[in-house]
Design an enzyme around this catalytic site. Structure first.
Site, PDB file in Angstrom:
ATOM      1  N   LYS A  22       6.419  -4.158  -2.942  1.00  0.00           N
ATOM      2  CA  LYS A  22       5.803  -3.504  -4.006  1.00  0.00           C
ATOM      3  C   LYS A  22       4.505  -2.602  -3.852  1.00  0.00           C
ATOM      4  CE  LYS A  22       3.625  -5.217  -7.721  1.00  0.00           C
ATOM      5  NZ  LYS A  22       2.674  -4.440  -8.171  1.00  0.00           N
ATOM      6  N   ASN A  23       3.638  -3.287  -3.450  1.00  0.00           N
ATOM      7  CA  ASN A  23       2.344  -2.904  -3.349  1.00  0.00           C
ATOM      8  C   ASN A  23       2.024  -2.018  -1.904  1.00  0.00           C
ATOM      9  OD1 ASN A  23       1.616  -4.353  -5.360  1.00  0.00           O
ATOM     10  ND2 ASN A  23       0.158  -5.956  -4.390  1.00  0.00           N
ATOM     11  N   CYS A 116      -6.501  -4.652 -17.871  1.00  0.00           N
ATOM     12  CA  CYS A 116      -4.864  -4.948 -18.242  1.00  0.00           C
ATOM     13  C   CYS A 116      -4.819  -6.521 -18.375  1.00  0.00           C
ATOM     14  CB  CYS A 116      -4.137  -4.487 -16.813  1.00  0.00           C
ATOM     15  SG  CYS A 116      -4.569  -5.423 -15.426  1.00  0.00           S
ATOM     16  N   ARG A 121     -10.355  -4.439 -14.268  1.00  0.00           N
ATOM     17  CA  ARG A 121      -9.941  -3.508 -13.347  1.00  0.00           C
ATOM     18  C   ARG A 121     -10.523  -2.081 -13.398  1.00  0.00           C
ATOM     19  NH1 ARG A 121      -3.450  -5.042 -12.086  1.00  0.00           N
ATOM     20  NH2 ARG A 121      -4.410  -4.680  -9.846  1.00  0.00           N
ATOM     21  N   ASP A 306      -2.279 -12.746  -5.896  1.00  0.00           N
ATOM     22  CA  ASP A 306      -0.926 -12.679  -6.450  1.00  0.00           C
ATOM     23  C   ASP A 306      -0.331 -14.059  -6.332  1.00  0.00           C
ATOM     24  OD1 ASP A 306      -1.722 -10.187  -7.370  1.00  0.00           O
ATOM     25  OD2 ASP A 306      -0.402  -9.106  -5.571  1.00  0.00           O
ATOM     26  N   ARG A 398       8.746  -5.580 -13.362  1.00  0.00           N
ATOM     27  CA  ARG A 398       7.654  -4.586 -12.827  1.00  0.00           C
ATOM     28  C   ARG A 398       7.678  -4.774 -11.164  1.00  0.00           C
ATOM     29  NH1 ARG A 398       2.157  -5.620 -14.238  1.00  0.00           N
ATOM     30  NH2 ARG A 398       2.130  -4.406 -12.414  1.00  0.00           N
TER      31      ARG A 398
HETATM   32  C1  UD1 Z   1      -4.032  -4.696  -5.447  1.00  0.00           C
HETATM   33  C2  UD1 Z   1      -2.616  -5.271  -5.687  1.00  0.00           C
HETATM   34  C3  UD1 Z   1      -2.668  -6.359  -6.399  1.00  0.00           C
HETATM   35  C4  UD1 Z   1      -3.533  -7.413  -5.787  1.00  0.00           C
HETATM   36  C5  UD1 Z   1      -5.014  -6.852  -5.656  1.00  0.00           C
HETATM   37  C6  UD1 Z   1      -5.843  -7.916  -4.799  1.00  0.00           C
HETATM   38  C7  UD1 Z   1      -1.141  -3.102  -5.479  1.00  0.00           C
HETATM   39  C8  UD1 Z   1      -0.522  -2.138  -6.218  1.00  0.00           C
HETATM   40  N1  UD1 Z   1      -1.992  -3.934  -6.553  1.00  0.00           N
HETATM   41  O1  UD1 Z   1      -4.799  -4.419  -6.605  1.00  0.00           O
HETATM   42  O2  UD1 Z   1      -1.292  -6.907  -6.586  1.00  0.00           O
HETATM   43  O3  UD1 Z   1      -3.685  -8.530  -6.864  1.00  0.00           O
HETATM   44  O4  UD1 Z   1      -4.906  -5.613  -4.720  1.00  0.00           O
HETATM   45  O5  UD1 Z   1      -5.171  -8.120  -3.566  1.00  0.00           O
HETATM   46  O6  UD1 Z   1      -1.240  -2.869  -4.373  1.00  0.00           O
HETATM   47  N2  UD1 Z   1     -12.787  -3.514  -8.292  1.00  0.00           N
HETATM   48  C9  UD1 Z   1     -13.907  -2.985  -8.577  1.00  0.00           C
HETATM   49  N3  UD1 Z   1     -13.921  -1.554  -8.659  1.00  0.00           N
HETATM   50  C10 UD1 Z   1     -13.194  -0.710  -8.328  1.00  0.00           C
HETATM   51  C11 UD1 Z   1     -11.871  -1.543  -7.659  1.00  0.00           C
HETATM   52  C12 UD1 Z   1     -11.720  -2.931  -7.801  1.00  0.00           C
HETATM   53  O7  UD1 Z   1     -14.828  -3.674  -9.372  1.00  0.00           O
HETATM   54  O8  UD1 Z   1     -13.215   0.538  -8.272  1.00  0.00           O
HETATM   55  C13 UD1 Z   1     -12.496  -5.030  -8.268  1.00  0.00           C
HETATM   56  C14 UD1 Z   1     -11.504  -5.447  -9.338  1.00  0.00           C
HETATM   57  O9  UD1 Z   1     -11.771  -5.474 -10.655  1.00  0.00           O
HETATM   58  C15 UD1 Z   1     -11.171  -6.818  -8.682  1.00  0.00           C
HETATM   59  C16 UD1 Z   1     -11.241  -6.461  -7.081  1.00  0.00           C
HETATM   60  O10 UD1 Z   1     -12.248  -5.379  -7.111  1.00  0.00           O
HETATM   61  O11 UD1 Z   1     -11.929  -7.717  -9.233  1.00  0.00           O
HETATM   62  C17 UD1 Z   1      -9.963  -6.403  -6.483  1.00  0.00           C
HETATM   63  O12 UD1 Z   1      -9.380  -5.229  -6.753  1.00  0.00           O
HETATM   64  P1  UD1 Z   1      -8.367  -4.170  -5.898  1.00  0.00           P
HETATM   65  O13 UD1 Z   1      -8.660  -5.057  -4.604  1.00  0.00           O
HETATM   66  O14 UD1 Z   1      -8.934  -2.982  -6.011  1.00  0.00           O
HETATM   67  O15 UD1 Z   1      -7.008  -4.571  -6.544  1.00  0.00           O
HETATM   68  P2  UD1 Z   1      -5.966  -3.359  -6.817  1.00  0.00           P
HETATM   69  O16 UD1 Z   1      -6.061  -2.446  -5.762  1.00  0.00           O
HETATM   70  O17 UD1 Z   1      -6.069  -3.033  -8.037  1.00  0.00           O
END
Ligand code: UD1
Length: 417
Positions: A22-23, A116, A121, A306, A398
């Site tokens: 998925k990711n 969410c 996020r 995850d 999902r």
């Molecule tokens: C992706 C995965 C999700 C997984 C996560 C961490 C997808 C579709 N989803 O989510 O399944 O759990 O990586 O491995 O690939 N953060 C900030 N600012 C930002 C972006 C992130 O503070 O602009 C923080 C988030 O709140 C969180 C952490 O960074 O605490 C990790 O987030 P991130 O690695 O960005 O996860 P996703 O890409 O949303």
């Protein structure tokens, strides 16, 4: 509302084939926007997050054909960078379209994804990086507008946290930018390397994916290409945890075992016998699982956040006390209140969960709070005595392709109603 009725207590046996990731699929589908030709993709899982992504692609003007896990995406006619709020809301990771539509059309207008089920996020890292690449970023009243009429420019971007989504967004945005982009403290997840392989197949020049520094040399345009998405390490690990929690003996094929190393270590600590083949992992669960030393979620190659909920469910029936520490998302224990209904003994204190293994779990009626939390409830139900009910399984849809069918094929008694 759909639910699962699960009669627990059966040890899972046999073989399952792991679905596509998925990711990986979501950013790869978004990246199709960059290409003015038809892209062929294989191993795209049949899950509702992919359906939501396809809706966005269609709205933007892509021509799509989908047959099982094979998909073609032709973005030749895309001219708009506006994504309506109702499509954005269907899937939080739709923010991954930001870099793609901005690079392709010079403008992106999207709604802020907001919080969410598993945490706040924020997307500040995405927006700061896009701004550094020369885009004008306006963020007000939940609407984000990014413009770069002259195109994006290469930049050096140092992420304060190795965010998966921000790394992907920058990689996608940088492919057609002028000059070189360097991402420091980039995420190193296997899905980042898969995205890079796909971009490079279309003629991009991305190097260092899977390491902390990723370099993207901008090119003028991309060409049609074909790509097969990597297996879903999270879905694969969930099946292995289902084998473990039921004391089963299962083989999950179609995996890249190296992607599961940190998870396999925890399964072994818990007393499961693991054998690794070139594209499969075989797990034989013990009569009674053991507690493990601390499980701490970390960016890759650490233990994946995850897999934290399914592994916590597994630890609920172990002998002894285990500690789980969640360092990535602040609200990732919502499912714990539901697990307790099965008789699980878990105390949550902030980011720490203390799991005192119980001799057995009992049937319960529960409500799925989020995707991976839902998988944890299904696992508890598989281990519990009697018939359990897991409601609101749309969250599970999902990310897990036909979860009940896969589990039934391994001998579980699961019905979807
Ligand atoms: C992706 C995965 C999700 C997984 C996560 C961490 C997808 C579709 N989803 O989510 O399944 O759990 O990586 O491995 O690939 N953060 C900030 N600012 C930002 C972006 C992130 O503070 O602009 C923080 C988030 O709140 C969180 C952490 O960074 O605490 C990790 O987030 P991130 O690695 O960005 O996860 P996703 O890409 O949303």
């Amino acid at each position: 509302m759909s639910s699962y009725l699960i009669r627990g207590g059966r040890a899972l046996q046999g073989e399952a084939v792991c679905q596509g990731s998925k990711n990986s699929s979501l950013p790869i589908l978004a990246a199709c926007i960059l290409c003015e030709g038809a892209v062929e993709l294989d191993n795209i899982p049949e899950i509702t997050d992919v359906d939501a992504t396809v809706k966005i692609l269609s709205w933007l003007g892509c021509r799509i054909t989908r047959e099982g896990t094979h998909m073609t995406v032709d973005a030749s006619d895309v001219t708009t960078g506006e994504i309506p709020d109702e499509l954005m809301r269907e899937m939080r990771s739709s923010v991954i379209f930001l870099g793609a539509v901005l690079a392709r059309t010079g403008r992106a207008l999207i709604s802020a994804p907001g919080g969410c089920e598993i945490g706040l996020r924020p997307i500040d890292l995405h927006l700061n990086a896009i701004g550094k690449m020369g885009a004008k970023v306006e963020n007000s009243a939940g609407v984000i507008e990014c413009t770069a009429p002259e195109g994006l420019k290469g930049a050096v971007i140092t992420l304060s946290f190795p965010s998966v989504g921000a790394t992907e967004n920058v990689m996608i945005a940088a492919v057609l930018a002028e000059g070189e982009t360097v991402i420091r403290n980039a995420a190193r997840e296997p899905e980042i390397s898969d995205l890079a392989d796909f971009l490079n197949a279309m003629g991009a020049r991305v190097s260092g994916a899977g390491e902390s520094t990723v370099r993207i040399e901008g090119v003028k345009q991309l060409h049609a290409a074909a790509h097969t998405v990597i297996p879903d390490r999270i879905a694969g690990a969930t099946l292995l945890a289902a084998g473990a929690v039921t004391g089963g003996n299962i083989c999950v094929r179609g995996l890249i075992p190296a992607h599961l190393e940190p998870v396999i270590d925890v399964f072994e600590q818990a007393g499961n016998e693991i054998s690794i083949r070139s594209d499969a992992v075989v797990l034989r669960g013990p009569k009674r699982l053991k507690s493990v030393k601390t499980v701490r979620t970390m960016p890759y190659p650490g233990f994946p956040t995850d897999i934290q909920p399914p592994v916590t469910a597994m630890l609920c029936v172990s002998r002894g006390t285990s500690v789980v520490i969640e360092t990535i998302f602040e609200s990732r224990y919502k499912y714990v209140g539901e697990l307790v209904r099965f008789g699980a003994k878990i105390r949550v204190d902030g980011r720490m969960a203390v799991v005192e293994g119980a001799q057995r779990l009992y049937a319960a009626n529960t409500l799925t709070p989020d995707l991976r939390g839902g998988a944890a409830l299904v696992l508890a139900a598989l281990a519990a005595e009697g018939e359990s009910r897991v409601d609101e399984i749309r969250h599970i849809d999902r990310g897990y392709e036909d979860f009940s069918k896969t589990l039934s094929a391994l001998g579980a008694d699961v019905r979807r109603i």
